[in-house]
Motif scaffolding. Structure first.
Motif, PDB file in Angstrom:
ATOM      1  N   ASP A  34      -7.549  23.385  27.599  1.00 28.40           N
ATOM      2  CA  ASP A  34      -7.207  21.970  27.689  1.00 28.40           C
ATOM      3  C   ASP A  34      -8.127  21.194  28.612  1.00 28.40           C
ATOM      4  O   ASP A  34      -7.684  20.356  29.402  1.00 28.40           O
ATOM      5  N   ARG A  49      -5.516  18.941  31.349  1.00 22.04           N
ATOM      6  CA  ARG A  49      -4.047  18.909  31.375  1.00 22.04           C
ATOM      7  C   ARG A  49      -3.620  18.872  32.836  1.00 22.04           C
ATOM      8  O   ARG A  49      -4.165  19.572  33.671  1.00 22.04           O
ATOM      9  N   LYS A  70       2.733  15.767  23.609  1.00 23.26           N
ATOM     10  CA  LYS A  70       3.149  16.185  22.275  1.00 23.26           C
ATOM     11  C   LYS A  70       4.250  15.253  21.787  1.00 23.26           C
ATOM     12  O   LYS A  70       5.155  14.904  22.536  1.00 23.26           O
ATOM     13  N   SER A  72       6.508  16.024  19.614  1.00 21.33           N
ATOM     14  CA  SER A  72       7.698  16.872  19.666  1.00 21.33           C
ATOM     15  C   SER A  72       7.223  18.308  19.826  1.00 21.33           C
ATOM     16  O   SER A  72       6.067  18.614  19.522  1.00 21.33           O
ATOM     17  N   PRO A  73       8.092  19.198  20.290  1.00 23.36           N
ATOM     18  CA  PRO A  73       7.660  20.582  20.501  1.00 23.36           C
ATOM     19  C   PRO A  73       7.198  21.291  19.223  1.00 23.36           C
ATOM     20  O   PRO A  73       6.431  22.234  19.285  1.00 23.36           O
ATOM     21  N   SER A  75       5.735  19.695  16.446  1.00 19.38           N
ATOM     22  CA  SER A  75       4.731  18.974  15.659  1.00 19.38           C
ATOM     23  C   SER A  75       3.344  19.211  16.243  1.00 19.38           C
ATOM     24  O   SER A  75       3.192  19.687  17.358  1.00 19.38           O
ATOM     25  N   GLN A  76       2.348  18.865  15.451  1.00 17.52           N
ATOM     26  CA  GLN A  76       0.969  18.913  15.929  1.00 17.52           C
ATOM     27  C   GLN A  76       0.466  17.506  16.223  1.00 17.52           C
ATOM     28  O   GLN A  76      -0.724  17.251  16.216  1.00 17.52           O
ATOM     29  N   PHE A  78       0.614  13.758  18.620  1.00 19.40           N
ATOM     30  CA  PHE A  78       0.590  13.339  20.023  1.00 19.40           C
ATOM     31  C   PHE A  78       0.953  11.867  20.140  1.00 19.40           C
ATOM     32  O   PHE A  78       0.615  11.057  19.280  1.00 19.40           O
ATOM     33  N   ARG A  90      -0.971  11.653  14.254  1.00 20.94           N
ATOM     34  CA  ARG A  90      -0.123  12.505  13.419  1.00 20.94           C
ATOM     35  C   ARG A  90      -0.964  13.328  12.456  1.00 20.94           C
ATOM     36  O   ARG A  90      -1.903  12.805  11.852  1.00 20.94           O
ATOM     37  N   SER A 144      -6.737  20.685  18.546  1.00 19.36           N
ATOM     38  CA  SER A 144      -5.737  21.248  17.624  1.00 19.36           C
ATOM     39  C   SER A 144      -6.376  22.190  16.620  1.00 19.36           C
ATOM     40  O   SER A 144      -5.835  23.262  16.339  1.00 19.36           O
TER      41      SER A 144
END
Length: 158
Positions: A34, A49, A70, A72-73, A75-76, A78, A90, A144
């Motif tokens: 990161d 990060r 993120k 959601s935990p 999803s890929q 941001f 997305r 990603s």
């Protein structure tokens, strides 16, 4: 329109070129996942990060410029805070690596790989968007793709 071109076939360092192929910057992804060093249109940026699960921060010479978390935990995607606005990056399909950049639920840009196994990408983000947003979005997509490639390699039988 930007083109992102890998420095070599196995590398995770990239040149960025404008629509006519003129070099406008570089992105060097760190061995540590990161982190990155970015040079774009003569400006230096750093990405890191903050904390183990903290936000990803884009910094310039004057400090923090943008941050991403993120969506959601599972999803890929941001959520990106930059220039006083909230953007969302997305993944547009489960089967493809293409990302869309959204502002107020309206797609305003994209980062599209130039083939199934290629690290090349076409970046279409409006010219009047902040340069810092463009490079951060590109880095998030590359990050990603790199993580997904590592997961595929780790899952292969030895």
């Amino acid at each position: 329109m930007l083109q992102v071109v890998p420095a070599s076939w196995l590398a995770w360092s990239f040149a960025m070129e404008d629509a006519i192929g003129k070099p406008v910057g570089t992105i060097r992804l760190s061995f540590w996942r990161d982190r990155a060093s970015i040079l774009f249109q003569g400006r230096h940026y750093r990405v890191a990060r903050h904390g183990i699960l903290g936000p990803l921060i884009l910094e310039g010479p004057g400090g923090e410029i943008a941050r991403a978390v993120k969506a959601s935990p599972f999803s890929q995607g941001f959520l990106i805070d930059a220039e006083g606005k909230r953007y969302e990056l997305r993944k547009l399909s489960l089967l493809r690596r293409e990302y869309g950049l959204f502002l107020d639920e309206i797609q305003m840009g994209s980062v599209v790989p130039q083939g199934w196994f290629s690290h090349r990408a076409a970046v279409d983000i409006p010219d009047d968007s902040p340069a810092s947003l463009k490079v951060f979005v590109v880095w998030l997509a590359l990050r990603s793709w790199r993580r997904n490639a590592a997961a595929v390699l780790a899952s292969m039988p030895h």
